[in-house]
Enzyme design. Structure first.
Site, PDB file in Angstrom:
ATOM      1  N   SER A  38      12.377  14.210 -48.037  1.00 58.64           N
ATOM      2  CA  SER A  38      11.997  13.085 -47.182  1.00 58.64           C
ATOM      3  C   SER A  38      12.162  13.371 -45.694  1.00 58.64           C
ATOM      4  CB  SER A  38      12.810  11.838 -47.546  1.00 58.64           C
ATOM      5  OG  SER A  38      14.177  11.996 -47.204  1.00 58.64           O
TER       6      SER A  38
ATOM      7  N   LYS B 267      18.402  10.151 -42.944  1.00 59.55           N
ATOM      8  CA  LYS B 267      17.176   9.702 -42.290  1.00 59.55           C
ATOM      9  C   LYS B 267      17.368   9.801 -40.766  1.00 59.55           C
ATOM     10  CE  LYS B 267      15.461   8.195 -46.281  1.00 59.55           C
ATOM     11  NZ  LYS B 267      14.403   8.950 -46.990  1.00 59.55           N
TER      12      LYS B 267
END
Length: 240
Positions: A59, A129
């Site tokens: 991701s 993230k």
């Protein structure tokens, strides 16, 4: 005492009395204490200073790749500093974002190394993230457009080539509550980030209290060694 004079009664000589040099303790007797001190130091470093984490997904490509080991600065979080826009952060799963994903089961030796911080954690429910907006910011992204924070379009060279800023999940405008952050992955079309959790009890916002720390360096593999940026370039203007 002059040369040739007789030493007075009671005077010590090398090896006698107070002036004697006592032999040191054998190394094998010191070793257990050294190991205990080393383990305590490792635990202190892991808890308050830095910790290694394994990147389990794609991701964050191409900034981070599956299998990378990153070192996370925890000291900044302990000192009360909040994440900055643009920082890559590791945080505890805020609302079961990892539901359904398997958890690795380390063997005994790996468990010991993980506990003392000498091996990246493989079983903590954490995510990595990029911080896009912080408490008080207004953030939005329309299909076909860039991410906009406080009215400023973000320059995002870290987005994986071929991806768009948010075409798979446009959002906003919305205001980030104080004490939380809005996060997105660099591989935008392969990241179940804040955009996908608007129906959670946190509404996609990550509480700052859940942030473990900032990823500062890719430590492994050696060929991937590099530091990670600590903010946007150019920075977003602050409208507050």
């Amino acid at each position: 005492m002059a040369v040739g004079e007789k030493a007075p009664d009671g005077a010590g000589t090398a090896g006698d009395g107070e002036g004697a040099v006592r032999p040191g303790r054998p190394f094998w007797r010191e070793l257990p204490m050294m190991l205990v001190l080393a383990l305590v130091l490792a635990l202190v470093v892991k808890t308050f200073v830095a910790q290694a984490f394994l990147i389990p997904s794609d991701s964050m490509r191409d900034t981070l790749r599956r299998g990378d080991r990153v070192v996370v600065d925890k000291l900044t979080s302990w000192s009360g500093a909040e994440p900055r826009r643009g920082e890559v952060v590791v945080f505890h799963d805020p609302a079961d974002w990892l539901h359904g994903q398997p958890t690795a089961q380390p063997n005994l030796a790996q468990h010991v190394l993980i506990t003392i911080g000498l091996m990246p954690s493989v079983n903590e429910r954490v995510l990595v993230k990029r911080t896009i907006a912080i408490g008080g910011d207004t953030v939005e992204c329309k299909k076909g457009g860039p991410v906009v924070v406080n009215g400023e379009e973000l320059y995002e060279p870290y987005i994986r080539p071929g991806d768009t800023a948010c075409d798979d999940a446009p959002f906003g405008p919305l205001t980030v509550p104080e004490g939380t952050i809005w996060v997105m992955g660099d591989h935008r079309q392969n990241s179940r980030d804040s955009r996908y959790h608007a129906d959670d009890h946190t509404r996609g916002f990550v509480p700052v209290d859940d942030v473990v720390g900032r990823a500062v360096v890719i430590a492994w593999p050696v060929g991937r060694w590099s530091t990670l940026p600590d903010g946007f370039d150019p920075p977003v203007s602050d409208s507050r």
